[in-house]
Write a protein that holds these residues in place. Sequence first.
Motif, short mmCIF file in Angstrom:
data_model
loop_
_atom_site.label_atom_id
_atom_site.label_comp_id
_atom_site.label_asym_id
_atom_site.label_seq_id
_atom_site.Cartn_x
_atom_site.Cartn_y
_atom_site.Cartn_z
N LEU A 27 -7.52 5.82 6.87
CA LEU A 27 -8.72 5.46 6.12
C LEU A 27 -9.75 6.59 6.16
O LEU A 27 -10.38 6.90 5.14
N GLU A 28 -9.91 7.20 7.31
CA GLU A 28 -10.87 8.29 7.47
C GLU A 28 -10.50 9.52 6.64
O GLU A 28 -11.34 10.12 5.98
N TYR A 29 -9.24 9.89 6.69
CA TYR A 29 -8.81 11.15 6.07
C TYR A 29 -8.32 11.01 4.64
O TYR A 29 -8.36 11.98 3.89
N ALA A 30 -7.86 9.85 4.25
CA ALA A 30 -7.26 9.72 2.92
C ALA A 30 -7.96 8.70 2.04
O ALA A 30 -7.55 8.50 0.90
N GLY A 31 -9.00 8.08 2.55
CA GLY A 31 -9.68 7.05 1.78
C GLY A 31 -10.12 7.50 0.41
O GLY A 31 -10.03 6.75 -0.56
N THR A 32 -10.54 8.75 0.29
CA THR A 32 -11.01 9.26 -1.00
C THR A 32 -9.85 9.62 -1.93
O THR A 32 -10.07 9.79 -3.13
N GLN A 33 -8.65 9.72 -1.39
CA GLN A 33 -7.47 10.07 -2.20
C GLN A 33 -6.71 8.84 -2.69
O GLN A 33 -5.75 8.96 -3.45
N MET A 34 -7.13 7.68 -2.24
CA MET A 34 -6.41 6.45 -2.53
C MET A 34 -7.19 5.58 -3.51
O MET A 34 -8.41 5.70 -3.63
N GLU A 35 -6.46 4.70 -4.18
CA GLU A 35 -7.12 3.72 -5.04
C GLU A 35 -7.96 2.80 -4.18
O GLU A 35 -7.63 2.52 -3.04
N GLN A 36 -9.05 2.30 -4.75
CA GLN A 36 -9.95 1.44 -3.99
C GLN A 36 -9.26 0.19 -3.47
O GLN A 36 -9.52 -0.27 -2.36
N ALA A 37 -8.34 -0.36 -4.27
CA ALA A 37 -7.62 -1.57 -3.82
C ALA A 37 -6.81 -1.27 -2.56
O ALA A 37 -6.75 -2.09 -1.64
N SER A 38 -6.21 -0.09 -2.49
CA SER A 38 -5.44 0.29 -1.30
C SER A 38 -6.35 0.49 -0.10
O SER A 38 -6.01 0.10 1.02
N VAL A 39 -7.50 1.09 -0.33
CA VAL A 39 -8.47 1.29 0.75
C VAL A 39 -8.93 -0.06 1.29
O VAL A 39 -8.98 -0.27 2.51
N ASP A 40 -9.24 -0.98 0.39
CA ASP A 40 -9.67 -2.32 0.80
C ASP A 40 -8.58 -3.04 1.59
O ASP A 40 -8.85 -3.67 2.61
N THR A 41 -7.35 -2.94 1.11
CA THR A 41 -6.23 -3.58 1.80
C THR A 41 -6.02 -2.97 3.18
O THR A 41 -5.84 -3.69 4.17
N LEU A 42 -6.05 -1.64 3.26
CA LEU A 42 -5.90 -0.98 4.56
C LEU A 42 -7.02 -1.37 5.51
O LEU A 42 -6.79 -1.55 6.71
N VAL A 53 0.84 -1.20 0.00
CA VAL A 53 0.00 0.00 0.00
C VAL A 53 0.88 1.26 0.00
O VAL A 53 0.61 2.21 -0.73
N ILE A 54 1.92 1.24 0.81
CA ILE A 54 2.84 2.40 0.87
C ILE A 54 3.49 2.61 -0.50
O ILE A 54 3.55 3.73 -1.00
N LYS A 55 3.97 1.53 -1.09
CA LYS A 55 4.62 1.62 -2.40
C LYS A 55 3.67 2.18 -3.45
O LYS A 55 4.01 3.10 -4.20
N THR A 56 2.47 1.63 -3.51
CA THR A 56 1.48 2.08 -4.50
C THR A 56 1.13 3.55 -4.30
O THR A 56 1.08 4.31 -5.27
N ASN A 57 0.91 3.95 -3.06
CA ASN A 57 0.47 5.32 -2.81
C ASN A 57 1.61 6.33 -2.88
O ASN A 57 1.37 7.51 -3.07
N THR A 58 2.83 5.87 -2.76
CA THR A 58 3.98 6.74 -3.02
C THR A 58 4.01 7.07 -4.51
O THR A 58 4.23 8.22 -4.90
N GLN A 59 3.75 6.06 -5.34
CA GLN A 59 3.76 6.24 -6.79
C GLN A 59 2.63 7.16 -7.27
O GLN A 59 2.82 7.91 -8.23
N ILE A 60 1.48 7.12 -6.60
CA ILE A 60 0.36 7.95 -7.07
C ILE A 60 0.38 9.34 -6.43
O ILE A 60 -0.44 10.18 -6.76
N GLY A 61 1.30 9.57 -5.50
CA GLY A 61 1.47 10.91 -4.95
C GLY A 61 0.60 11.25 -3.76
O GLY A 61 0.21 12.41 -3.59
N LEU A 62 0.30 10.28 -2.91
CA LEU A 62 -0.44 10.57 -1.69
C LEU A 62 0.35 11.56 -0.85
O LEU A 62 1.58 11.52 -0.83
#
Length: 116
Positions: A80-95, A19-28
């Motif tokens: 999850l509360e604060y960044a769920g809308t900024q993340m890909e759904q797969a990352s949200v599900d994993t978290l 999740v960290i790797k994926t969201n680093t790439q998308i610019g969280l």
Amino acid sequence: MKDSTIQILQDSMSCLHQVIKTNTQIGLHGNLLDVLALSFNLLNMSNNELIQLQQRQDALSCHSVGLVIQQCSALLWMVLEYAGTQMEQASVDTLADIYLHTHYLARSISGMSPST
């Protein structure tokens, strides 16, 4: 301490790393990535302590590890509360899965003796 407890923790760490790797790439946002990295470090620390607890009988340390994992769970909920809308759904599900695993794992560890 059951080997399955450590395996759940290690699986959660592996998923969180992805999740960290994926969201680093998308610019969280950096602060949210820092919280995820802190969560990973707390899980890693807990994993190392649980491995050591298999060697000795220390109920206080076991309870302390449960509290650390509980804090990690709370951090994941915050992300999850604060960044769920900024993340890909797969990352949200994993978290969300990691949150549930750590939440119940913390409760289980806090209530068990090291030999359980």
